[in-house]
Design a protein around this motif. Structure first.
Motif, PDB file in Angstrom:
ATOM      1  N   THR A  29       0.845  -1.210   0.000  1.00 37.01           N
ATOM      2  CA  THR A  29       0.000   0.000   0.000  1.00 37.01           C
ATOM      3  C   THR A  29       0.876   1.255   0.000  1.00 37.01           C
ATOM      4  OG1 THR A  29      -0.115   0.646   2.330  1.00 37.01           O
ATOM      5  CG2 THR A  29      -1.487  -1.211   1.674  1.00 37.01           C
ATOM      6  N   MET A  30       0.195   2.375  -0.236  1.00 36.56           N
ATOM      7  CA  MET A  30       0.864   3.674  -0.073  1.00 36.56           C
ATOM      8  C   MET A  30       0.331   4.386   1.167  1.00 36.56           C
ATOM      9  SD  MET A  30       1.641   5.087  -3.851  1.00 36.56           S
ATOM     10  CE  MET A  30       0.029   5.726  -4.166  1.00 36.56           C
ATOM     11  N   GLY A  31      -0.415   3.667   2.007  1.00 41.76           N
ATOM     12  CA  GLY A  31      -0.841   4.256   3.271  1.00 41.76           C
ATOM     13  C   GLY A  31      -2.080   5.126   3.165  1.00 41.76           C
ATOM     14  N   HIS A  34      -7.873   3.259   4.454  1.00 42.18           N
ATOM     15  CA  HIS A  34      -9.337   3.293   4.546  1.00 42.18           C
ATOM     16  C   HIS A  34      -9.816   1.842   4.519  1.00 42.18           C
ATOM     17  CE1 HIS A  34      -9.125   2.476   0.281  1.00 42.18           C
ATOM     18  NE2 HIS A  34      -8.452   3.605   0.073  1.00 42.18           N
ATOM     19  N   HIS A  37      -8.211  -0.683   2.062  1.00 39.05           N
ATOM     20  CA  HIS A  37      -6.925  -1.267   2.487  1.00 39.05           C
ATOM     21  C   HIS A  37      -7.143  -2.325   3.573  1.00 39.05           C
ATOM     22  CE1 HIS A  37      -5.457   2.918   1.272  1.00 39.05           C
ATOM     23  NE2 HIS A  37      -4.723   2.135   0.515  1.00 39.05           N
ATOM     24  N   LEU A  40      -8.161  -5.714   2.460  1.00 35.69           N
ATOM     25  CA  LEU A  40      -7.063  -6.531   1.904  1.00 35.69           C
ATOM     26  C   LEU A  40      -6.261  -7.180   3.044  1.00 35.69           C
ATOM     27  CD1 LEU A  40      -5.478  -4.255  -0.907  1.00 35.69           C
ATOM     28  CD2 LEU A  40      -7.592  -5.521  -0.973  1.00 35.69           C
ATOM     29  N   TYR A  71       0.670  13.820  -1.468  1.00 33.02           N
ATOM     30  CA  TYR A  71      -0.082  12.580  -1.233  1.00 33.02           C
ATOM     31  C   TYR A  71      -0.359  12.447   0.274  1.00 33.02           C
ATOM     32  CZ  TYR A  71      -1.819   7.910  -2.025  1.00 33.02           C
ATOM     33  OH  TYR A  71      -2.651   6.817  -2.098  1.00 33.02           O
ATOM     34  N   PHE A 146      -4.165  -7.681  -3.730  1.00 33.00           N
ATOM     35  CA  PHE A 146      -4.282  -6.375  -4.407  1.00 33.00           C
ATOM     36  C   PHE A 146      -5.756  -6.084  -4.665  1.00 33.00           C
ATOM     37  CE2 PHE A 146      -0.069  -7.888  -5.398  1.00 33.00           C
ATOM     38  CZ  PHE A 146       0.733  -6.750  -5.376  1.00 33.00           C
ATOM     39  N   GLY A 147      -6.110  -4.808  -4.727  1.00 34.35           N
ATOM     40  CA  GLY A 147      -7.502  -4.426  -4.938  1.00 34.35           C
ATOM     41  C   GLY A 147      -7.867  -4.371  -6.412  1.00 34.35           C
ATOM     42  N   LYS A 149      -9.837  -2.318  -7.460  1.00 26.66           N
ATOM     43  CA  LYS A 149      -9.979  -0.882  -7.735  1.00 26.66           C
ATOM     44  C   LYS A 149      -8.940  -0.436  -8.771  1.00 26.66           C
ATOM     45  CE  LYS A 149     -10.151   3.657  -6.526  1.00 26.66           C
ATOM     46  NZ  LYS A 149      -8.853   4.101  -6.054  1.00 26.66           N
ATOM     47  N   ASP A 150      -7.701  -0.952  -8.591  1.00 27.18           N
ATOM     48  CA  ASP A 150      -6.636  -0.663  -9.558  1.00 27.18           C
ATOM     49  C   ASP A 150      -6.564  -1.843 -10.523  1.00 27.18           C
ATOM     50  OD1 ASP A 150      -5.156   1.887  -8.413  1.00 27.18           O
ATOM     51  OD2 ASP A 150      -5.731   0.623  -6.736  1.00 27.18           O
ATOM     52  N   GLN A 153      -3.514  -2.312 -12.718  1.00 29.96           N
ATOM     53  CA  GLN A 153      -2.382  -2.695 -11.866  1.00 29.96           C
ATOM     54  C   GLN A 153      -2.462  -4.185 -11.517  1.00 29.96           C
ATOM     55  OE1 GLN A 153      -0.816  -0.324  -8.401  1.00 29.96           O
ATOM     56  NE2 GLN A 153      -2.071  -1.743  -7.250  1.00 29.96           N
ATOM     57  N   ILE A 175     -13.732  -4.148  -4.956  1.00 38.73           N
ATOM     58  CA  ILE A 175     -13.672  -2.730  -4.573  1.00 38.73           C
ATOM     59  C   ILE A 175     -14.583  -2.475  -3.374  1.00 38.73           C
ATOM     60  CG2 ILE A 175     -14.185  -0.371  -5.326  1.00 38.73           C
ATOM     61  CD1 ILE A 175     -13.665  -1.221  -8.190  1.00 38.73           C
ATOM     62  N   VAL A 176     -14.062  -1.793  -2.386  1.00 39.14           N
ATOM     63  CA  VAL A 176     -14.889  -1.361  -1.253  1.00 39.14           C
ATOM     64  C   VAL A 176     -15.351   0.067  -1.547  1.00 39.14           C
ATOM     65  CG1 VAL A 176     -14.934  -0.929   1.230  1.00 39.14           C
ATOM     66  CG2 VAL A 176     -13.593  -2.833   0.320  1.00 39.14           C
ATOM     67  N   ALA A 183     -16.032   4.721  -4.983  1.00 37.67           N
ATOM     68  CA  ALA A 183     -14.966   3.793  -4.598  1.00 37.67           C
ATOM     69  C   ALA A 183     -14.059   4.476  -3.576  1.00 37.67           C
ATOM     70  CB  ALA A 183     -14.160   3.383  -5.825  1.00 37.67           C
ATOM     71  N   MET A 184     -13.764   3.781  -2.479  1.00 35.48           N
ATOM     72  CA  MET A 184     -12.870   4.379  -1.478  1.00 35.48           C
ATOM     73  C   MET A 184     -11.487   4.588  -2.078  1.00 35.48           C
ATOM     74  SD  MET A 184     -13.773   2.697   2.143  1.00 35.48           S
ATOM     75  CE  MET A 184     -15.409   2.827   2.806  1.00 35.48           C
TER      76      MET A 184
HETATM   77  P1  AMP Z   1      -2.876   2.374  -2.620  1.00 36.39           P
HETATM   78  O1  AMP Z   1      -2.498   2.639  -1.207  1.00 36.39           O
HETATM   79  O2  AMP Z   1      -3.852   3.327  -3.183  1.00 36.39           O
HETATM   80  O3  AMP Z   1      -1.673   2.146  -3.503  1.00 36.39           O
HETATM   81  O4  AMP Z   1      -3.643   0.976  -2.613  1.00 36.39           O
HETATM   82  C1  AMP Z   1      -3.081  -0.159  -2.019  1.00 36.39           C
HETATM   83  C2  AMP Z   1      -3.922  -1.355  -2.379  1.00 36.39           C
HETATM   84  O5  AMP Z   1      -5.258  -1.135  -1.901  1.00 36.39           O
HETATM   85  C3  AMP Z   1      -4.040  -1.600  -3.891  1.00 36.39           C
HETATM   86  O6  AMP Z   1      -3.990  -2.998  -4.140  1.00 36.39           O
HETATM   87  C4  AMP Z   1      -5.387  -1.023  -4.218  1.00 36.39           C
HETATM   88  O7  AMP Z   1      -5.997  -1.603  -5.355  1.00 36.39           O
HETATM   89  C5  AMP Z   1      -6.164  -1.366  -2.966  1.00 36.39           C
HETATM   90  N1  AMP Z   1      -7.338  -0.498  -2.818  1.00 36.39           N
HETATM   91  C6  AMP Z   1      -7.367   0.861  -2.842  1.00 36.39           C
HETATM   92  N2  AMP Z   1      -8.628   1.310  -2.738  1.00 36.39           N
HETATM   93  C7  AMP Z   1      -9.427   0.212  -2.638  1.00 36.39           C
HETATM   94  C8  AMP Z   1     -10.831   0.006  -2.515  1.00 36.39           C
HETATM   95  N3  AMP Z   1     -11.682   1.018  -2.469  1.00 36.39           N
HETATM   96  N4  AMP Z   1     -11.278  -1.265  -2.444  1.00 36.39           N
HETATM   97  C9  AMP Z   1     -10.418  -2.316  -2.498  1.00 36.39           C
HETATM   98  N5  AMP Z   1      -9.084  -2.189  -2.616  1.00 36.39           N
HETATM   99  C10 AMP Z   1      -8.582  -0.956  -2.698  1.00 36.39           C
END
Ligand code: AMP
Length: 283
Positions: A29-31, A34, A37, A40, A71, A146-147, A149-150, A153, A175-176, A183-184
């Motif tokens: 994650t990038m932190g 929510h 995350h 997951l 960010y 991994f989500g 959402k991406d 990716q 996706i949550v 989408a969060m």
């Molecule tokens: P990020 O911190 O945005 O890089 O996301 C880290 C991980 O969380 C990635 O695998 C994203 O796809 C996943 N993620 C971000 N938002 C959501 C969401 N709303 N629902 C499910 N997974 C998510």
């Protein structure tokens, strides 16, 4: 929960768990956590003996005019949330720990990086593939979550794992969403009250696309859905479309006819400052 900032300590811990016969689940994650995350982390917790979450805002995946510096970051809050989900190790290195002065390797995937977000964010997926490869080598996970959402990716990571023979099971998590369907995303924090209200147009377009497809008996020209989604976004003067595409769920190739194998994928900018993405299979 152990907090680790160096690559060496992470490798040592992962080696020890592996040699004790424990399975490791990784959540990169990038932190600014929510519920997306956290879901997951829960999935990794359910499926593995030990959970490693990484928190690293990866400079390599941000373009020169993107939001690396702004960010959202909130380390203490993230730490508490990860601990609450039973994460065993939180890896939060400085950029200099991940990319030493002599760093010169780049992992680059071809077709899967092109189009969609790859077209708007040149170099982004090289940064993602490179950092995820490093994290796989450091955390030595059996599974990584991994989500969806991406969506691009996730396809890229699956391709990377297949191409480079990583012995890791990739789990894609749904996706949550907020109650109204948005989408969060950590980037939702940038939205003011009005922007937050209209941002729901992406998920509304998904709902409308599913309805159109069902009404048409399961297939219809993709352009009809694209035109509908673009106009739902652009009815708000604050929103501009970056892309609206109908692509195949696994190859990511654009489809002329939308059907049960299609994904509607979209990106828009709100007031030219906040970039939001969303997607959904249309089955
Ligand atoms: P990020 O911190 O945005 O890089 O996301 C880290 C991980 O969380 C990635 O695998 C994203 O796809 C996943 N993620 C971000 N938002 C959501 C969401 N709303 N629902 C499910 N997974 C998510």
């Amino acid at each position: 929960m152990r907090i680790v900032r160096t690559t060496k300590e992470l490798q040592q811990q992962a080696n020890q768990w592996r040699s004790n016969g424990l399975t490791i689940g990784l959540v990169p994650t990038m932190g600014f956590f929510h519920e997306g995350h956290l879901s997951l982390m829960r999935e990794a917790r359910r499926k593995c003996d030990r959970v490693i979450t990484t928190l690293f805002v990866n400079p390599m995946q941000f373009g020169p005019n993107e939001d690396l510096d702004s960010y959202p970051r909130s380390f203490e809050r993230d730490q508490q949330m990860a601990e609450g989900e039973g994460v065993d190790l939180l890896f939060c290195p400085d950029p200099s720990e991940m990319y030493g002065e002599q760093f010169q390797t780049k992992i680059s995937l071809d077709k899967v990086s092109q189009g969609l977000c790859g077209a708007d964010r040149p170099g982004h997926f090289d940064g993602v593939a490179t950092v995820v490869t490093k994290l796989f080598n450091l955390a030595k996970p059996h599974k990584a979550v991994f989500g969806q959402k991406d969506f691009q990716q996730l396809a890229l990571i699956r391709q990377l794992v297949a191409d480079l023979n990583f012995d890791i099971e990739i789990i894609g998590h749904p996706i949550v969403r907020e109650e109204d369907g948005l989408a969060m995303s950590s980037r939702n924090k940038y939205l003011d009250a009005n922007e937050r209200k209209i941002a729901v147009c992406l998920s509304q377009a998904i709902g409308q696309a599913k309805k159109m497809l069902a009404d048409a008996g399961g297939s219809l020209p993709a352009q009809e859905i694209i035109t509908m989604a673009e106009s739902m976004i652009e009815q708000h003067p604050e929103c501009s479309v970056e892309y609206v595409s109908i692509v195949h769920q696994s190859t990511l190739r654009p489809m002329e006819i939308a059907d049960g194998e299609s994904v509607l994928a979209m990106a828009m900018k709100v007031n030219n400052k906040v970039r939001l993405i969303d997607n959904s299979p249309l089955c």
